[in-house]
Design an enzyme around this catalytic site. Structure first.
Site, PDB file in Angstrom:
ATOM      1  N   THR A 185       0.872  -1.179   0.000  1.00 28.43           N
ATOM      2  CA  THR A 185       0.000   0.000   0.000  1.00 28.43           C
ATOM      3  C   THR A 185       0.901   1.218   0.000  1.00 28.43           C
ATOM      4  O   THR A 185       2.046   1.156   0.464  1.00 28.43           O
ATOM      5  CB  THR A 185      -0.918   0.037   1.237  1.00 28.43           C
ATOM      6  N   GLU A 330      -5.681  -4.339   0.412  1.00 30.75           N
ATOM      7  CA  GLU A 330      -5.880  -5.425   1.380  1.00 30.75           C
ATOM      8  C   GLU A 330      -7.015  -6.371   1.004  1.00 30.75           C
ATOM      9  O   GLU A 330      -7.219  -7.385   1.656  1.00 30.75           O
ATOM     10  CB  GLU A 330      -6.157  -4.819   2.774  1.00 30.75           C
ATOM     11  N   LYS A 439     -14.690  16.881  11.812  1.00 32.81           N
ATOM     12  CA  LYS A 439     -15.448  16.882  13.069  1.00 32.81           C
ATOM     13  C   LYS A 439     -15.764  18.319  13.449  1.00 32.81           C
ATOM     14  O   LYS A 439     -14.901  19.061  13.891  1.00 32.81           O
ATOM     15  CB  LYS A 439     -14.622  16.201  14.167  1.00 32.81           C
ATOM     16  N   TRP A 444     -20.273  15.064  12.497  1.00 33.82           N
ATOM     17  CA  TRP A 444     -19.367  14.726  11.406  1.00 33.82           C
ATOM     18  C   TRP A 444     -19.873  15.271  10.080  1.00 33.82           C
ATOM     19  O   TRP A 444     -21.051  15.158   9.771  1.00 33.82           O
ATOM     20  CB  TRP A 444     -19.237  13.206  11.269  1.00 33.82           C
TER      21      TRP A 444
HETATM   22  P1  ADP Z   1      -3.670   3.517  -1.306  1.00 32.40           P
HETATM   23  O1  ADP Z   1      -4.027   4.227  -0.027  1.00 32.40           O
HETATM   24  O2  ADP Z   1      -2.356   2.882  -1.359  1.00 32.40           O
HETATM   25  O3  ADP Z   1      -4.134   4.228  -2.529  1.00 32.40           O
HETATM   26  P2  ADP Z   1      -5.667   1.550  -1.803  1.00 32.40           P
HETATM   27  O4  ADP Z   1      -5.665   1.634  -3.259  1.00 32.40           O
HETATM   28  O5  ADP Z   1      -5.662   0.235  -1.160  1.00 32.40           O
HETATM   29  O6  ADP Z   1      -4.480   2.234  -1.187  1.00 32.40           O
HETATM   30  O7  ADP Z   1      -6.850   2.464  -1.287  1.00 32.40           O
HETATM   31  C1  ADP Z   1      -7.982   1.943  -0.679  1.00 32.40           C
HETATM   32  C2  ADP Z   1      -8.870   3.046  -0.198  1.00 32.40           C
HETATM   33  O8  ADP Z   1      -9.356   3.826  -1.285  1.00 32.40           O
HETATM   34  C3  ADP Z   1     -10.109   2.569   0.494  1.00 32.40           C
HETATM   35  O9  ADP Z   1      -9.861   2.207   1.820  1.00 32.40           O
HETATM   36  C4  ADP Z   1     -11.021   3.783   0.364  1.00 32.40           C
HETATM   37  O10 ADP Z   1     -10.733   4.751   1.358  1.00 32.40           O
HETATM   38  C5  ADP Z   1     -10.628   4.356  -0.964  1.00 32.40           C
HETATM   39  N1  ADP Z   1     -11.599   3.968  -1.988  1.00 32.40           N
HETATM   40  C6  ADP Z   1     -11.534   2.954  -2.865  1.00 32.40           C
HETATM   41  N2  ADP Z   1     -12.609   2.933  -3.670  1.00 32.40           N
HETATM   42  C7  ADP Z   1     -13.394   3.968  -3.291  1.00 32.40           C
HETATM   43  C8  ADP Z   1     -14.659   4.484  -3.730  1.00 32.40           C
HETATM   44  N3  ADP Z   1     -15.330   3.955  -4.745  1.00 32.40           N
HETATM   45  N4  ADP Z   1     -15.143   5.565  -3.083  1.00 32.40           N
HETATM   46  C9  ADP Z   1     -14.483   6.128  -2.051  1.00 32.40           C
HETATM   47  N5  ADP Z   1     -13.298   5.696  -1.606  1.00 32.40           N
HETATM   48  C10 ADP Z   1     -12.758   4.633  -2.209  1.00 32.40           C
END
Ligand code: ADP
Length: 539
Positions: A185, A330, A439, A444
């Site tokens: 990540t 993950e 917040k 929120w």
């Molecule tokens: P990085 O932080 O390395 O970019 P990831 O690609 O694993 O890691 O990111 C996952 C995160 O992206 C999710 O936990 C979420 O917060 C966000 N995410 C993924 N798809 C969506 C979506 N359709 N809408 C909003 N947030 C999203």
């Protein structure tokens, strides 16, 4: 227990390609390359090249369990490594080249990668980092002999290695729970963390993602992944496409509107996927040129929330269906997809569109979702009550690579760090990342909801909302706008646009115009913005 009497044959990644090469041998893979002409191949030909690739890697000393790293774009050569490396029982570590130098060095050393294969673009990067790499012994450039340059690292030439081998390889039987692909990540906080996908997770995930309730693949589809193969395996599309006999189009690094349009039209692409920023550029290109998106029928968008206006434009102007998806590294990475159900369709097209465009996805087999409130209770499925999104399933993480302890709890639930709601239709909506939620006076405010409204304002290209410290309310929203080139737009225009569309207390305390920084995975970099505007409301 009475043991089942069916074959215990393991789920193996290489079997996906073997299947495609048998059942869909002539189906094409078309690949752009760095500084080389487009290559047209097929699943049959790719099988043979992957066998040669495996032999070549073995000669380079790659053994079961070894890590083999890539710094590479979406190409057919990278595709071959997606199969050859796990096929040998080794682990493919795809590294995101957009990370900072220190992060790339950290990942390669943490993964203890022995071989590094890279596209020509990255030769200067590899030369710069090589002295700090503790385990890499062999460098290979993913190039044809005509385009090759050994550089200061004495890189071998991929095509020369392939050419030196004969077709045919006896693939070992690999335990389905063995590590296959290692993705880190991006580590917006702390060091990058390695997620090690097993063969079983990758194969089940690839089978599930093609289902009608998800991407809905058939052998008539032409799939072009516009998410990067170095970022969570391009959402598993290089595995899901061959399972379904889909033609695969690989755009290399050329993800600008004009380049995508060229391939979409010339190759008859029906299905594509990528983060919202890619599609903002693509839609702008269509609007500027007056062109149409050929046979494109479905676009999956995720990684960040899909702006409603984007989904609407795709549908109304071009007849393209947008499917929002949610997932994370993950979760291999696909979690859920927003597809229709009869219960929703019965409410009428407007309601259905709204649900599909503004929800991140719905419950899918293979990934269980729970929303847990601050009190530790399961939130009611009312579409209102938000809480921590927890997930569980055979392609959800148990523990990070070389981590000291599990990150899933004793019952298997993994806390995603996202805040979400679930509704009675089984749809999940992300309202924020835990660290991005604003917040204000004990309540929120969802930054995602505000951004979604603001980005629909004429002239706005990107809208980012952050919480800035406030003397009275703890935090208040600040809206950062990156306008479209040449758009004359003022803070008053934006506020007037927001006013009828949001509750009053969500109104941003400030609207500023700035370039919105993006992370290495194309998300708005809120950490940078929070730092930049931390004193805006406190004076
Ligand atoms: P990085 O932080 O390395 O970019 P990831 O690609 O694993 O890691 O990111 C996952 C995160 O992206 C999710 O936990 C979420 O917060 C966000 N995410 C993924 N798809 C969506 C979506 N359709 N809408 C909003 N947030 C999203």
């Amino acid at each position: 227990m009475i043991p089942g009497l069916m074959q215990p044959r393991p789920l193996q990644i290489i079997d996906i390609l073997k299947f495609a090469a048998t059942a869909h041998a002539g189906v094409e893979i078309v690949s752009r390359l760095v500084d080389e002409p487009i290559v047209r191949s097929s699943y049959g030909a790719e099988m043979a090249r992957t066998e040669r690739c495996a032999k070549a890697l073995q000669k380079l000393g790659v053994r079961s369990g070894d890590r083999v790293a890539t710094l590479a774009w979406n190409t057919h050569r990278h595709f071959e490594l997606f199969y050859a490396v796990p096929g040998l029982g080794a682990v493919l570590n795809t590294v995101n080249p957009r990370l900072f130098d220190e992060q790339i060095v950290y990942i390669l050393n943490h993964a203890e990668a022995r071989v590094l294969l890279f596209d020509k673009t990255f030769l200067p990067l590899v030369e710069r980092l090589a002295p700090q790499l503790t385990h890499v012994r062999t460098f290979v450039m993913l190039s044809g002999e005509g385009a090759h340059a050994a550089g200061a690292v004495g890189a071998l030439c991929y095509e020369a290695l392939i050419a030196a081998e004969q077709d045919g390889f006896v693939w070992p039987t690999v335990d389905e729970n063995a590590g296959a692909v290692l993705c880190y990540t991006s580590g917006t906080t702390g060091d990058p963390k390695g997620v090690l996908y097993s063969h079983r997770a990758v194969v089940l995930h690839a089978m599930a993602s093609g289902l009608a309730s998800a991407f809905g693949f058939s052998a008539f589809d032409v799939v072009m992944p516009c998410s990067s193969m170095f970022h969570a395996t391009a959402w598993g599309l290089p595995f899901a496409a061959p399972i379904n006999g889909c033609k695969l189009v690989l755009p290399c690094e050329k993800m600008d509107g004009a380049s995508l349009q060229e391939l979409i039209v010339s190759e008859g692409v029906t299905f594509s996927g990528g983060v919202p920023t890619i599609w903002t550029m693509y839609l702008a290109h269509l609007q500027q040129t007056g062109q149409r998106p050929g046979k494109l029928a479905r676009v999956v968008i995720g990684g960040s929330a899909v702006p409603r206006a984007m989904a609407e434009t795709f549908k109304t102007a071009y007849g393209v269906q947008v499917l929002q998806i949610w997932g994370m590294t993950e979760t291999t990475p696909l979690g859920v997809v927003a597809t229709a159900t009869p219960a929703l369709a019965a409410l009428g097209e407007d309601k259905l569109d709204d649900a599909i465009w503004t929800r991140q996805g719905r419950l899918q087999f293979g990934i269980e979702l729970r929303v847990v409130t601050d009190e530790g209770e399961d939130a009611p499925r009312d579409g209102e009550t938000s809480g921590a999104l927890m997930v569980r399933g055979p392609w959800t993480i148990q523990r990070y690579f070389r981590g000291a302890k599990d990150v899933a709890d004793a019952d298997g639930w993994f806390d995603t760090g996202d805040i979400a709601t679930l509704d009675s239709f089984g749809f999940m909506r992300i309202t924020d990342r835990k660290k991005d939620v604003i917040k204000s006076g004990g309540e929120w405010i969802s930054s995602i909801d505000l951004e979604n409204v603001a980005v629909a304002c004429p002239g706005v290209k990107i809208a980012a909302v952050i919480g800035a410290p406030h003397p009275k309310w703890e935090e208040r929203p600040v809206l950062v706008i990156e306008p479209h080139e040449g758009a004359a737009i003022t803070a008053e225009d934006v506020l007037a646009f927001l006013q009828p569309r949001i509750v009053k207390w969500w109104t941003p305390d400030a609207v500023v115009f700035d370039t919105v920084p993006l992370t290495a995975t194309g998300k708005i970099d809120k950490k940078v913005l929070r730092e930049r505007y931390k004193a805006l409301l406190t004076g």
